[in-house]
Design a protein around this motif. Structure first.
Motif, PDB file in Angstrom:
ATOM      1  N   LYS A  67      42.241  43.078  52.553  1.00 23.71           N
ATOM      2  CA  LYS A  67      42.468  42.124  51.461  1.00 23.71           C
ATOM      3  C   LYS A  67      43.576  41.149  51.821  1.00 23.71           C
ATOM      4  O   LYS A  67      43.461  39.934  51.588  1.00 23.71           O
ATOM      5  N   LEU A 114      31.375  37.268  38.914  1.00 23.43           N
ATOM      6  CA  LEU A 114      31.762  38.028  40.101  1.00 23.43           C
ATOM      7  C   LEU A 114      30.831  39.218  40.340  1.00 23.43           C
ATOM      8  O   LEU A 114      30.420  39.482  41.475  1.00 23.43           O
ATOM      9  N   ARG A 142      33.983  35.272  33.598  1.00 26.99           N
ATOM     10  CA  ARG A 142      34.449  35.325  34.988  1.00 26.99           C
ATOM     11  C   ARG A 142      34.002  36.619  35.664  1.00 26.99           C
ATOM     12  O   ARG A 142      33.531  36.610  36.809  1.00 26.99           O
ATOM     13  N   ALA A 175      43.319  36.850  52.712  1.00 26.15           N
ATOM     14  CA  ALA A 175      44.098  35.833  52.002  1.00 26.15           C
ATOM     15  C   ALA A 175      44.669  34.779  52.946  1.00 26.15           C
ATOM     16  O   ALA A 175      45.134  33.732  52.501  1.00 26.15           O
ATOM     17  N   SER A 182      34.874  40.875  49.726  1.00 23.66           N
ATOM     18  CA  SER A 182      35.807  39.890  49.182  1.00 23.66           C
ATOM     19  C   SER A 182      35.655  39.767  47.667  1.00 23.66           C
ATOM     20  O   SER A 182      36.646  39.639  46.935  1.00 23.66           O
ATOM     21  N   THR A 183      34.408  39.855  47.194  1.00 27.21           N
ATOM     22  CA  THR A 183      34.152  39.763  45.755  1.00 27.21           C
ATOM     23  C   THR A 183      34.710  40.972  45.020  1.00 27.21           C
ATOM     24  O   THR A 183      35.232  40.850  43.905  1.00 27.21           O
ATOM     25  N   PHE A 199      37.389  42.527  45.786  1.00 30.02           N
ATOM     26  CA  PHE A 199      38.822  42.263  45.647  1.00 30.02           C
ATOM     27  C   PHE A 199      39.075  41.280  44.499  1.00 30.02           C
ATOM     28  O   PHE A 199      40.040  41.425  43.747  1.00 30.02           O
ATOM     29  N   GLU A 200      38.199  40.281  44.364  1.00 28.77           N
ATOM     30  CA  GLU A 200      38.344  39.326  43.264  1.00 28.77           C
ATOM     31  C   GLU A 200      38.137  40.016  41.910  1.00 28.77           C
ATOM     32  O   GLU A 200      38.854  39.729  40.938  1.00 28.77           O
ATOM     33  N   ILE A 201      37.147  40.908  41.838  1.00 31.79           N
ATOM     34  CA  ILE A 201      36.917  41.654  40.602  1.00 31.79           C
ATOM     35  C   ILE A 201      38.153  42.473  40.250  1.00 31.79           C
ATOM     36  O   ILE A 201      38.590  42.518  39.091  1.00 31.79           O
ATOM     37  N   ASP A 256      41.276  41.927  41.033  1.00 35.57           N
ATOM     38  CA  ASP A 256      42.350  41.061  40.561  1.00 35.57           C
ATOM     39  C   ASP A 256      42.037  40.478  39.177  1.00 35.57           C
ATOM     40  O   ASP A 256      42.918  40.378  38.314  1.00 35.57           O
ATOM     41  N   CYS A 257      40.778  40.109  38.963  1.00 35.85           N
ATOM     42  CA  CYS A 257      40.379  39.453  37.717  1.00 35.85           C
ATOM     43  C   CYS A 257      40.497  40.404  36.529  1.00 35.85           C
ATOM     44  O   CYS A 257      40.810  39.975  35.410  1.00 35.85           O
TER      45      CYS A 257
END
Length: 257
Positions: A117, A27, A23, A121, A48-49, A51-53, A55-56
């Motif tokens: 962020k 990302l 995952r 959402a 945005s990516t 922020f995903e990193i 969280d991941c």
């Protein structure tokens, strides 16, 4: 997942640690690709990516898991006298140790970034009306936006580099074989406790995707038809030729089999 015009490779993690690595790799790849572009929408996706990193990779023990695997791989490389691999692994270990704070903490402490962020959402809430300062940032020259993104990503990259190296090692230590899934089904006993990743390759023109149930005792593989009108397609009823690679962090797997 990898593909060419002729072949497609789907990967299935056998252990959860590898699922996390895959995952994160996806990302970080997306971030790198969008960062290289010039347009504001691509850089919006870059942010945005990030922020995903964040969280991941927020799981506290992830860094420890990565460091332990890097150290284990370094020991294996040392046993083989592989100086180049030892250097690469040690560089990743040192870079991770230099990051003292919690993963993504510098982003969490940036009030403006956390505001964006939260806006992202909510559908439509990160546009000019609701987030004018973010809109202004997107009007900056591409080089300025890229500089900001690189600064925000700097403390995250050692994790991305480490994951990339570990997955390269994992994919490189593989035992491959050719099979046919008769009627779309294939079963293989005794997968083995040292198998951590499956790579399943088929011809792209067949338009099928593998569904895998696997543990150390057995693997059941079935192919489903690609269908963009439903969540999952119907099981293929035809015979599907495929190549499968069993990948392991243990560099003795090939000899043991």
């Amino acid at each position: 997942m990898e593909h060419t015009e002729q072949r497609i490779v789907c990967e299935h993690p056998v252990i959860e640690r590898v699922r996390s690595y895959l995952r994160l790799e996806s990302l970080f790849t997306r971030f790198t690709c969008t960062l290289a572009k010039e347009d504001a929408e691509a850089h919006r996706l870059s942010l945005s990516t990030l922020f995903e990193i964040m969280d991941c990779a927020s799981r506290a023990e992830l860094k420890l898991d990565i460091l332990q695997e890097l150290e284990r791989q370094k020991q294996q490389a040392s046993n083989l006298g592989d100086d180049e691999s030892i250097h690469q692994l040690q560089t990743c270990i040192d870079d991770l140790h230099r990051i003292q704070h919690k993963f993504g903490q510098h982003l969490r402490e940036n009030e403006w970034l956390m505001g964006i962020k939260q806006r992202m959402a909510v559908a439509g809430s990160s546009g000019p009306i609701d987030a004018p300062s973010f809109y202004f940032w997107q009007t900056l020259p591409a080089a300025d936006r890229r500089h900001d993104l690189e600064q925000w990503a700097q403390a995250l990259m050692p994790t991305g580099n480490a994951v990339s190296l570990l997955l390269a090692i994992l994919r490189g230590n593989a035992v491959g074989s050719e099979h046919i899934a008769y009627g779309g089904n294939h079963q293989q006993p005794e997968l083995g406790r040292h198998v951590h990743l499956l790579r399943i390759e088929t011809e792209h023109r067949l338009a099928v995707l593998p569904e895998v149930s696997a543990n150390k005792y057995m693997m059941h593989l079935r192919f489903v038809e690609v269908d963009f009108s439903r969540t999952r397609g119907k099981q293929a009823q035809r015979d599907i030729p495929f190549h499968i690679s069993l990948c392991s962090f243990d560099n003795t797997m090939g000899q043991a089999r």
